[in-house]
Scaffold this motif. Structure first.
Motif, PDB file in Angstrom:
ATOM      1  N   VAL A 135      23.892 -55.692 -27.872  1.00  0.00           N
ATOM      2  CA  VAL A 135      24.109 -56.737 -28.880  1.00  0.00           C
ATOM      3  C   VAL A 135      24.082 -58.111 -28.215  1.00  0.00           C
ATOM      4  O   VAL A 135      24.654 -58.305 -27.135  1.00  0.00           O
ATOM      5  CB  VAL A 135      25.456 -56.514 -29.598  1.00  0.00           C
ATOM      6  CG1 VAL A 135      25.744 -57.652 -30.574  1.00  0.00           C
ATOM      7  CG2 VAL A 135      25.446 -55.189 -30.329  1.00  0.00           C
TER       8      VAL A 135
ATOM      9  N   LEU B 120      22.221 -51.543 -37.464  1.00  0.00           N
ATOM     10  CA  LEU B 120      22.044 -52.831 -36.798  1.00  0.00           C
ATOM     11  C   LEU B 120      21.931 -53.941 -37.835  1.00  0.00           C
ATOM     12  O   LEU B 120      21.478 -53.714 -38.972  1.00  0.00           O
ATOM     13  CB  LEU B 120      20.779 -52.809 -35.930  1.00  0.00           C
ATOM     14  CG  LEU B 120      20.563 -51.569 -35.047  1.00  0.00           C
ATOM     15  CD1 LEU B 120      19.204 -51.653 -34.376  1.00  0.00           C
ATOM     16  CD2 LEU B 120      21.666 -51.443 -34.019  1.00  0.00           C
ATOM     17  N   TYR B 121      22.300 -55.178 -37.434  1.00  0.00           N
ATOM     18  CA  TYR B 121      22.235 -56.334 -38.322  1.00  0.00           C
ATOM     19  C   TYR B 121      21.620 -57.522 -37.577  1.00  0.00           C
ATOM     20  O   TYR B 121      21.721 -57.609 -36.338  1.00  0.00           O
ATOM     21  CB  TYR B 121      23.634 -56.703 -38.834  1.00  0.00           C
ATOM     22  CG  TYR B 121      24.327 -55.589 -39.590  1.00  0.00           C
ATOM     23  CD1 TYR B 121      24.120 -55.425 -40.955  1.00  0.00           C
ATOM     24  CD2 TYR B 121      25.169 -54.695 -38.933  1.00  0.00           C
ATOM     25  CE1 TYR B 121      24.756 -54.403 -41.663  1.00  0.00           C
ATOM     26  CE2 TYR B 121      25.802 -53.675 -39.622  1.00  0.00           C
ATOM     27  CZ  TYR B 121      25.591 -53.533 -40.979  1.00  0.00           C
ATOM     28  OH  TYR B 121      26.198 -52.518 -41.662  1.00  0.00           O
ATOM     29  N   ASP B 122      21.010 -58.425 -38.367  1.00  0.00           N
ATOM     30  CA  ASP B 122      20.383 -59.643 -37.824  1.00  0.00           C
ATOM     31  C   ASP B 122      19.408 -59.271 -36.704  1.00  0.00           C
ATOM     32  O   ASP B 122      19.602 -59.618 -35.532  1.00  0.00           O
ATOM     33  CB  ASP B 122      21.443 -60.623 -37.306  1.00  0.00           C
ATOM     34  CG  ASP B 122      22.389 -61.060 -38.413  1.00  0.00           C
ATOM     35  OD1 ASP B 122      21.941 -61.120 -39.573  1.00  0.00           O
ATOM     36  OD2 ASP B 122      23.563 -61.336 -38.106  1.00  0.00           O
ATOM     37  N   ILE B 123      18.370 -58.594 -37.082  1.00  0.00           N
ATOM     38  CA  ILE B 123      17.424 -58.035 -36.108  1.00  0.00           C
ATOM     39  C   ILE B 123      16.227 -58.960 -35.961  1.00  0.00           C
ATOM     40  O   ILE B 123      15.702 -59.482 -36.960  1.00  0.00           O
ATOM     41  CB  ILE B 123      16.945 -56.643 -36.564  1.00  0.00           C
ATOM     42  CG1 ILE B 123      18.153 -55.735 -36.821  1.00  0.00           C
ATOM     43  CG2 ILE B 123      16.007 -56.030 -35.545  1.00  0.00           C
ATOM     44  CD1 ILE B 123      17.798 -54.456 -37.542  1.00  0.00           C
TER      45      ILE B 123
ATOM     46  N   ARG C  60      16.210 -58.276 -30.278  1.00  0.00           N
ATOM     47  CA  ARG C  60      17.545 -58.886 -30.249  1.00  0.00           C
ATOM     48  C   ARG C  60      18.293 -58.489 -31.518  1.00  0.00           C
ATOM     49  O   ARG C  60      17.754 -58.566 -32.624  1.00  0.00           O
ATOM     50  CB  ARG C  60      17.464 -60.406 -30.155  1.00  0.00           C
ATOM     51  CG  ARG C  60      18.825 -61.075 -29.965  1.00  0.00           C
ATOM     52  CD  ARG C  60      18.716 -62.589 -29.987  1.00  0.00           C
ATOM     53  NE  ARG C  60      19.969 -63.212 -29.674  1.00  0.00           N
ATOM     54  CZ  ARG C  60      20.965 -63.397 -30.548  1.00  0.00           C
ATOM     55  NH1 ARG C  60      20.823 -62.986 -31.807  1.00  0.00           N
ATOM     56  NH2 ARG C  60      22.086 -63.982 -30.179  1.00  0.00           N
ATOM     57  N   VAL C  61      19.554 -58.048 -31.332  1.00  0.00           N
ATOM     58  CA  VAL C  61      20.386 -57.601 -32.446  1.00  0.00           C
ATOM     59  C   VAL C  61      21.640 -58.452 -32.499  1.00  0.00           C
ATOM     60  O   VAL C  61      22.301 -58.662 -31.462  1.00  0.00           O
ATOM     61  CB  VAL C  61      20.751 -56.106 -32.292  1.00  0.00           C
ATOM     62  CG1 VAL C  61      21.710 -55.666 -33.379  1.00  0.00           C
ATOM     63  CG2 VAL C  61      19.493 -55.262 -32.320  1.00  0.00           C
TER      64      VAL C  61
ATOM     65  N   GLU D 100      19.005 -56.002 -41.766  1.00  0.00           N
ATOM     66  CA  GLU D 100      19.691 -54.813 -41.256  1.00  0.00           C
ATOM     67  C   GLU D 100      18.677 -53.709 -40.999  1.00  0.00           C
ATOM     68  O   GLU D 100      17.506 -53.789 -41.406  1.00  0.00           O
ATOM     69  CB  GLU D 100      20.748 -54.323 -42.233  1.00  0.00           C
ATOM     70  CG  GLU D 100      20.218 -53.857 -43.576  1.00  0.00           C
ATOM     71  CD  GLU D 100      21.316 -53.303 -44.448  1.00  0.00           C
ATOM     72  OE1 GLU D 100      21.775 -52.174 -44.147  1.00  0.00           O
ATOM     73  OE2 GLU D 100      21.726 -53.993 -45.390  1.00  0.00           O
TER      74      GLU D 100
ATOM     75  N   LYS E 253      26.315 -54.652 -34.306  1.00  0.00           N
ATOM     76  CA  LYS E 253      26.110 -53.234 -34.573  1.00  0.00           C
ATOM     77  C   LYS E 253      27.382 -52.656 -35.170  1.00  0.00           C
ATOM     78  O   LYS E 253      28.498 -53.142 -34.906  1.00  0.00           O
ATOM     79  CB  LYS E 253      25.771 -52.471 -33.276  1.00  0.00           C
ATOM     80  CG  LYS E 253      24.469 -52.890 -32.637  1.00  0.00           C
ATOM     81  CD  LYS E 253      24.335 -52.349 -31.215  1.00  0.00           C
ATOM     82  CE  LYS E 253      24.255 -50.861 -31.188  1.00  0.00           C
ATOM     83  NZ  LYS E 253      23.986 -50.349 -29.804  1.00  0.00           N
TER      84      LYS E 253
END
Length: 478
Positions: free
Chosen positions: A147, A171-174, A160-161, A193, A164
């Motif tokens: 992360v 996962l979020y903001d990928i 880039r994540v 996500e 989590k």
């Protein structure tokens, strides 16, 4: 076997086994401390890590065995002296030298076993250890996506994540940056996500992305549209397949390491040394043949007159050359000297490198024997030392044994490095610690046989007390 000999053997075997496993455990902990970052989080099974530790333990025997012999011999005879059993042995008419006989036989057997281990088993353990360690170091981390950082472990992708879930799957903001090629452009994907899963055969990582946008950059079409083209796609759900081959543990072929110096037995080292020495001699002869025609003191740029004998007046070569040719001759000689100097420098570097390889063969060959000699030498230091200090247990004997072993280890390391560098002959460099410390063992044996008080604190305390009293008396007289 006499009962006294059996008593001494029983008193030696137990502390020897205990100290040997303690030293092996300490060295193994040092190994884990050194290589823990290379092993953790790489996806290896527990038995692979256990195998690596087993090979590491085998390579540590060369250090653990001499230290165990030294420490256990000090503990054995120190305990016998502390319990006045040595006094009883001597009162029975048995000298310390005779009391050492069974221990000398046991340590001699250990020395022979140490040579057999270093000559047959240690090379195998070394190349298996280095092959497996190389595989561990080359293996990428099994932590697929971290992360808050850019992860570029996947070929052709940078991910880039933002955050989590605790389960590590959602996962979020990928952000995914896909490198397609140098000429066909690049792609960038943003998604709010996604869910991370693996394919059934564990060869691919599947990223199911939701609510995102995809930017595609394509190279210009020179025949139709010469401008760079950008395309944007919005999606509700899509999937990316990432290759996991880089995270699959792979074994490095052991054959890549079999030719290294620590992976050869004494016979292989001797045979390889002869082969390499012949090759080096042939190369040196070829280099010398190349150099011979270029070795001239000066060049005269005219044909010599038949029957004319050159006379060198006053011992100066330049005066034997005509005045109008002296400058040209000096210039030619200077150019040829520079050429010879350049050739010699190159050949010298090549020669020194080959000699360094030959010295390394000799050093590794001698190390097969120094382990056995070190066990005997440290025993002849530890046994009389324990009889002199008369202290058993893991207190004072540990301190003294560590001090003597550090002296041995430092001298050995300096000698081997000097031998490999050419400062010392290979035989003398590898045996210098044995040569230096053997007289110490003989001196301690002599002192122990004569009931020396070499380490009696009361003697030194009394000596310094008398010395200070005499100094005070002299000061008062003045």
């Amino acid at each position: 076997m006499k009962k006294i000999h059996l008593l001494i053997l029983k008193a030696f075997i137990r502390p020897f086994l205990v100290t040997f496993f303690i030293v092996m455990f300490v060295l193994l902990m040092l190994f884990l401390w050194k290589y823990i970052d290379d092993m953790v989080g790489k996806g290896f099974e527990w038995y692979t890590i256990g195998e690596l530790m087993l090979y590491a333990s085998a390579t540590n025997v060369a250090m653990a065995l001499p230290l165990s012999v030294l420490l256990s011999s000090i503990m054995t005879y120190g305990t016998l002296g502390e319990n006045y059993e040595l006094v009883a042995i001597k009162s029975a008419g048995i000298s310390l030298t005779r009391a050492l006989y069974p221990m000398v036989i046991v340590v001699s057997i250990l020395s022979v076993a140490a040579f057999a281990f270093s000559d047959y088993m240690l090379p195998i353990a070394n190349y298996k250890f280095f092959a497996l360690l190389y595989s561990v170091r080359e293996q990428k981390s099994a932590k697929l996506i971290n992360v808050g950082v850019f992860n570029n472990s996947f070929p052709g992708y940078t991910i880039r994540v933002g955050r989590k879930d605790p389960d590590g799957r959602r996962l979020y903001d990928i952000m995914i940056y896909q490198r397609i090629g140098t000429s066909s452009g690049n792609n960038v994907i943003f998604a709010k996500e996604g869910v991370m899963t693996k394919s059934p055969d564990n060869t691919y990582l599947l990223l199911k992305l939701k609510d995102g946008v995809r930017y595609e950059e394509s190279s210009p079409d020179q025949s139709y549209n010469p401008r760079q083209r950008f395309t944007r796609f919005y999606f509700k759900e899509t999937e990316e397949k990432l290759d996991l081959s880089a995270f699959t543990p792979k074994r490095t072929p052991e054959s890549l390491f079999k030719g290294s110096f620590p992976m050869l037995s004494s016979k292989q080292l001797a045979d390889t040394f002869k082969i390499v020495k012949k090759q080096v001699d042939k190369v040196d002869e070829a280099n010398f043949a190349i150099m011979i025609p270029n070795i001239k003191y000066f060049t005269v740029p005219h044909k010599p007159v038949p029957g004319y004998k050159t006379v060198v007046p006053h011992g100066r070569v330049i005066d034997a050359i005509r005045a109008d040719l002296q400058l040209t001759t000096v210039q030619n000689a200077n150019a040829e000297a520079k050429t010879i100097k350049s050739m010699v420098a190159d050949k010298t570097a090549e020669y020194m490198e080959k000699q360094s390889i030959l010295r390394r063969y000799l050093v590794e060959y001698q190390k097969k024997f120094t382990l056995s000699a070190a066990c005997l030498m440290l025993f002849f230091i530890g046994a009389p030392l324990g009889a002199i200090i008369r202290k058993g247990g893991l207190g004072l004997p540990v301190v003294i044994s560590v001090i003597f072993f550090l002296i041995y280890f430092i001298i050995t390391s300096i000698g081997e490095k000097s031998a490999q560098g050419g400062s010392l002959p290979p035989i003398f460099g590898t045996w210098i610690a044995i040569i230096f410390m053997t007289p110490v063992g003989l001196f301690l044996s002599y002192k122990a046989a004569n009931d020396s008080v070499l380490f009696d604190a009361e003697i030194y305390k009394r000596f310094f007390t008398d010395l200070f009293r005499q100094l005070k008396q002299k000061l008062h007289r003045r």
